[in-house]
Design an enzyme around this catalytic site. Structure first.
Site, PDB file in Angstrom:
ATOM      1  N   PRO A 134       0.796  -1.235   0.000  1.00 38.39           N
ATOM      2  CA  PRO A 134       0.000   0.000   0.000  1.00 38.39           C
ATOM      3  C   PRO A 134       0.825   1.280   0.000  1.00 38.39           C
ATOM      4  CG  PRO A 134       0.133  -0.867   2.221  1.00 38.39           C
ATOM      5  CD  PRO A 134       0.877  -1.840   1.338  1.00 38.39           C
ATOM      6  N   GLU A 135       2.129   1.165  -0.218  1.00 40.40           N
ATOM      7  CA  GLU A 135       2.987   2.350  -0.123  1.00 40.40           C
ATOM      8  C   GLU A 135       2.537   3.472  -1.052  1.00 40.40           C
ATOM      9  OE1 GLU A 135       5.629  -1.026   1.333  1.00 40.40           O
ATOM     10  OE2 GLU A 135       4.038  -0.744  -0.145  1.00 40.40           O
ATOM     11  N   ILE A 136       1.984   3.111  -2.224  1.00 34.95           N
ATOM     12  CA  ILE A 136       1.559   4.125  -3.195  1.00 34.95           C
ATOM     13  C   ILE A 136       0.491   5.050  -2.606  1.00 34.95           C
ATOM     14  CG2 ILE A 136      -0.309   2.764  -4.242  1.00 34.95           C
ATOM     15  CD1 ILE A 136       2.252   4.798  -6.242  1.00 34.95           C
ATOM     16  N   ASP A 137      -0.258   4.554  -1.605  1.00 32.48           N
ATOM     17  CA  ASP A 137      -1.350   5.327  -1.019  1.00 32.48           C
ATOM     18  C   ASP A 137      -0.926   6.186   0.170  1.00 32.48           C
ATOM     19  OD1 ASP A 137      -3.285   4.269  -2.798  1.00 32.48           O
ATOM     20  OD2 ASP A 137      -3.434   2.456  -1.565  1.00 32.48           O
ATOM     21  N   LEU A 140       4.910   6.529   0.190  1.00 28.07           N
ATOM     22  CA  LEU A 140       6.161   5.808   0.386  1.00 28.07           C
ATOM     23  C   LEU A 140       6.441   4.911  -0.809  1.00 28.07           C
ATOM     24  CD1 LEU A 140       5.734   4.743   4.133  1.00 28.07           C
ATOM     25  CD2 LEU A 140       7.124   6.633   3.245  1.00 28.07           C
TER      26      LEU A 140
END
Length: 259
Positions: A134-137, A140
């Protein structure tokens, strides 16, 4: 082991390592340092022949401690790089174990939490588990290279670019994890697999793990030669003679523990 965020139990040559940082087993600085310490100690503990890694509660690990990361501007000079080094080592300390590690994923494994599972030798999961990056959200990056080592390129790109959370059932259907079972069957499934490994020669298991870790990045001929050299090394060990004798005599083999 004197830890507060990681629990360890050793029974019948199998170490169960439980992530225990409620509510979602987020990976803070202290969490990472404890996990690294636990795996280093288990790697040097005589009698431990397999490890099962799981999470306490409904979540395997939701990944990085975002509340702690939000205070990054207050960190001392150099702490960002120290933190990144810790984050790398959490994965590599699992991968570089001399003994096999089974990830028993009981719930969501997200970001750095998914990294712990991916760095294990084998993944089994409950039907409650989902895997995601979920880093894109949350502004990160991370997890791409480890994921591409195990998951297909297209699925990895979808996860990275959209934050898609893959249900355990889908990963099992694709052949990317070894089991997807009801929650109550997760630990019995993982422990049965771990006990099977623990019944083998400790020396053979360690050499097999070394082969798996080493040949992955080698060419075919060099990798096969490396395996053959390990076979020669194994044949000189008493466990090799015991395994062959047990096979011929149709009895269980009895192995001593390696220090």
């Amino acid at each position: 082991m004197d830890t507060s965020l990681i629990r360890t139990d050793i029974t019948d040559h199998v170490a169960t390592v439980t992530l225990d940082n409620a509510p979602v087993n987020a990976q803070s600085k202290d969490f990472m340092e404890e996990l690294i310490s636990v795996f280093d100690e288990l790697n040097a503990t005589p009698g431990v022949r397999a490890v099962v890694l799981t999470g306490n509660g409904k979540c395997f690990s939701a990944g990085a401690d975002i509340k702690g990361r939000s205070k990054q501007a207050e960190w001392a000079p150099g702490e960002v790089y120290r933190h990144l080094r810790r984050a790398r080592e959490v994965g590599f300390v699992i991968m570089e174990m001399n003994i096999p590690v089974i990830a028993a994923v009981n719930g969501p494994a997200l970001g750095a939490g998914m990294g712990l599972a991916i760095c294990s030798d084998i993944i089994v999961a409950s039907t409650n588990a989902v895997f995601g990056l979920p880093e894109i959200d949350i502004g990160l990056m991370g997890g791409v290279r480890h994921t591409m080592r195990v998951f297909p390129v297209g699925l990895t790109r979808r996860m990275v670019l959209t934050g898609y959370r893959v249900p355990a059932e889908e990963l099992y259907r694709r052949g990317l994890i070894e089991a997807c079972v009801a929650p109550e069957a997760l630990m019995p499934t993982a422990m049965d697999m771990a006990r099977s490994m623990a019944s083998k020669s400790p020396t053979a298991i360690r050499l097999a793990k070394r082969a798996l870790n080493t040949v992955e990045t080698m060419g075919l001929k060099d990798g096969y030669r490396f395996e053959q050299n390990l076979t020669v090394e194994m044949t000189h060990h008493p466990d090799s003679k015991e395994a062959m004798a047990a096979f011929l005599e149709k009895r269980p083999a009895v192995f001593g523990d390696d220090a």
